[in-house]
Design a protein around this motif. Structure first.
Motif, mmCIF file in Angstrom:
data_model
loop_
_atom_site.group_PDB
_atom_site.id
_atom_site.type_symbol
_atom_site.label_atom_id
_atom_site.label_comp_id
_atom_site.label_asym_id
_atom_site.label_seq_id
_atom_site.Cartn_x
_atom_site.Cartn_y
_atom_site.Cartn_z
ATOM 1 N N PHE A 105 0.883 -1.168 0.000
ATOM 2 C CA PHE A 105 0.000 0.000 0.000
ATOM 3 C C PHE A 105 0.920 1.217 0.000
ATOM 4 O O PHE A 105 1.514 1.569 1.019
ATOM 5 C CB PHE A 105 -0.927 -0.028 1.214
ATOM 6 N N PRO A 108 -1.728 6.752 0.941
ATOM 7 C CA PRO A 108 -3.065 6.755 1.554
ATOM 8 C C PRO A 108 -4.167 6.745 0.493
ATOM 9 O O PRO A 108 -4.177 7.573 -0.412
ATOM 10 C CB PRO A 108 -3.080 8.070 2.352
ATOM 11 N N GLY A 113 -7.977 0.994 0.812
ATOM 12 C CA GLY A 113 -6.969 0.859 1.855
ATOM 13 C C GLY A 113 -7.198 -0.288 2.810
ATOM 14 O O GLY A 113 -6.705 -0.242 3.942
#
Length: 378
Positions: A105, A108, A113
């Motif tokens: 990931f 953000p 997410g």
């Protein structure tokens, strides 16, 4: 559900002229050995996988080898970007790493997410840079801390229906005890997130960014910084390093075990006196790892000879050498004394204002003793 939580790998870190990739590899090999024995279901890496935005090839090789070894054990991992990692670089390696069951990931992304793994959902919040988390729209008017709080609570809503819920993030939580190796700007009060910003419902909060191992008592959910995997510079000399082995059980607190890492090259700060430096050198040259040496100067005419002898005896172990002249020593002692007096004067004023009388002598004596204990690290 068994998880392994580590953070702040900092592959590619150097100390002066010395690459620390050997220390990174040594730490990660211990993680692999532990995984062989304890078989966690998932490994969580809470940011700062690399030390630089554009890591050197050796650093990349060390990191990729670690993930390949995890794959050989059939253990998947989730990685988030930290403030040292480049969003773009992490994105560029994400698709490649996914082939070996490493899920990156890189930035953000509140809509994308969440990582789902059986009955576990991991809410992933990579380092929220101010530019990304506040954006350029209406949210830009929010303070940084409030924007991060909203992001965490939004992610919690997306995972709250799971049997097990974990937050994986790279943040500075207000009140956490940091070292001097974090980037100073990123641990200022402006970037401090209040502990209550994290909802109570997470089973475990896996944090990165602060390099000292600790549990955060004021966070409503069980929250840990595992710290850096090795001593990054001499401000961390003497500190132990860990990762966490976490077992999640329904309707009970997580069982968290701190696994201590041994250090390939521990760091040492030593102080020697020029007058008997040879005797001191015989002792400190036996130390394993790297050294920062402070020399108390008494004779400047022989100083160059002494410094050369220190370099000759310690060789590659010597990273840094500092000179402490008598005037500097006096100044340091005066500053320490002044600091103590300032604290005492502040307390005297506080006591008099609140209790309308002078501080008893025994209280002042105890306060001075406590200050000296804390200041001297005893």
């Amino acid at each position: 559900m068994r998880l392994l939580h580590l953070s702040d790998v900092h592959a590619g870190k150097s100390l002066g002229r010395v690459s620390r990739n050997e220390d990174v590899s040594y730490a990660l090999s211990q993680v692999i050995d532990f995984c062989k024995e304890s078989r966690p279901d998932l490994v969580l890496v809470a940011g700062d996988l690399f030390d630089k935005a554009n890591p050197d090839n050796e650093a990349k090789e060390v990191v990729f080898d670690f993930f390949l070894r995890l794959r050989s054990l059939n253990i998947p991992s989730v990685v988030i970007a930290g403030n040292h990692d480049s969003y773009e670089f992490m994105k560029s390696i994400g698709k490649l790493l996914k082939v070996i069951n490493v899920h990156v990931f890189h930035k953000p992304d509140l809509e994308n997410g969440v990582f789902e793994f059986g009955e576990l959902k991991v809410a992933c919040l990579p380092y929220p840079s101010e530019r990304v988390i506040t954006g350029a729209g209406s949210e830009s008017k929010l303070s940084y801390a409030l924007a991060v709080e909203k992001a965490i609570k939004y992610l919690y809503k997306k995972v709250e229906d799971a049997r097990f819920k974990v937050l994986l993030s790279h943040l500075f939580i207000a009140g956490s005890k940091f070292t001097r190796t974090e980037r100073e700007a990123s641990i200022s009060q402006y970037y401090a997130i209040e502990p209550t910003s994290i909802p109570e419902g997470f089973d475990y909060v896996a944090l990165g960014h602060v390099h000292r191992y600790q549990r955060l008592e004021r966070v409503p959910s069980p929250a840990y910084y595992t710290g850096s995997l090795f001593q990054l510079d001499f401000s961390e000399a003497g500190s132990d390093k860990f990762f966490n082995f976490v077992e999640l059980k329904e309707d009970s607190p997580p069982h968290v075990e701190a696994i201590k890492l041994s250090l390939k090259n521990p760091l040492h700060e030593v102080e020697i006196d020029q007058r008997d430096y040879l005797k001191s050198l015989e002792e400190i040259k036996k130390l394993q790892g790297y050294l920062k040496v402070r020399i108390r100067v008494s004779d400047k005419t022989r100083l160059n000879f002494v410094m050369e002898r220190v370099r000759e005896v310690l060789g590659d172990k010597l990273i840094k050498m500092e000179l402490l002249e008598s005037s500097q020593q006096r100044k340091r002692e005066e500053n320490e004394k002044s600091e103590t007096l300032n604290i005492l004067e502040l307390y005297k004023s506080y006591f008099k204002e609140n209790y309308r009388k002078e501080v008893p002598e025994e209280v002042l004596k105890t306060l001075t003793e406590l200050y000296n204990l804390v200041h001297n690290g005893e």
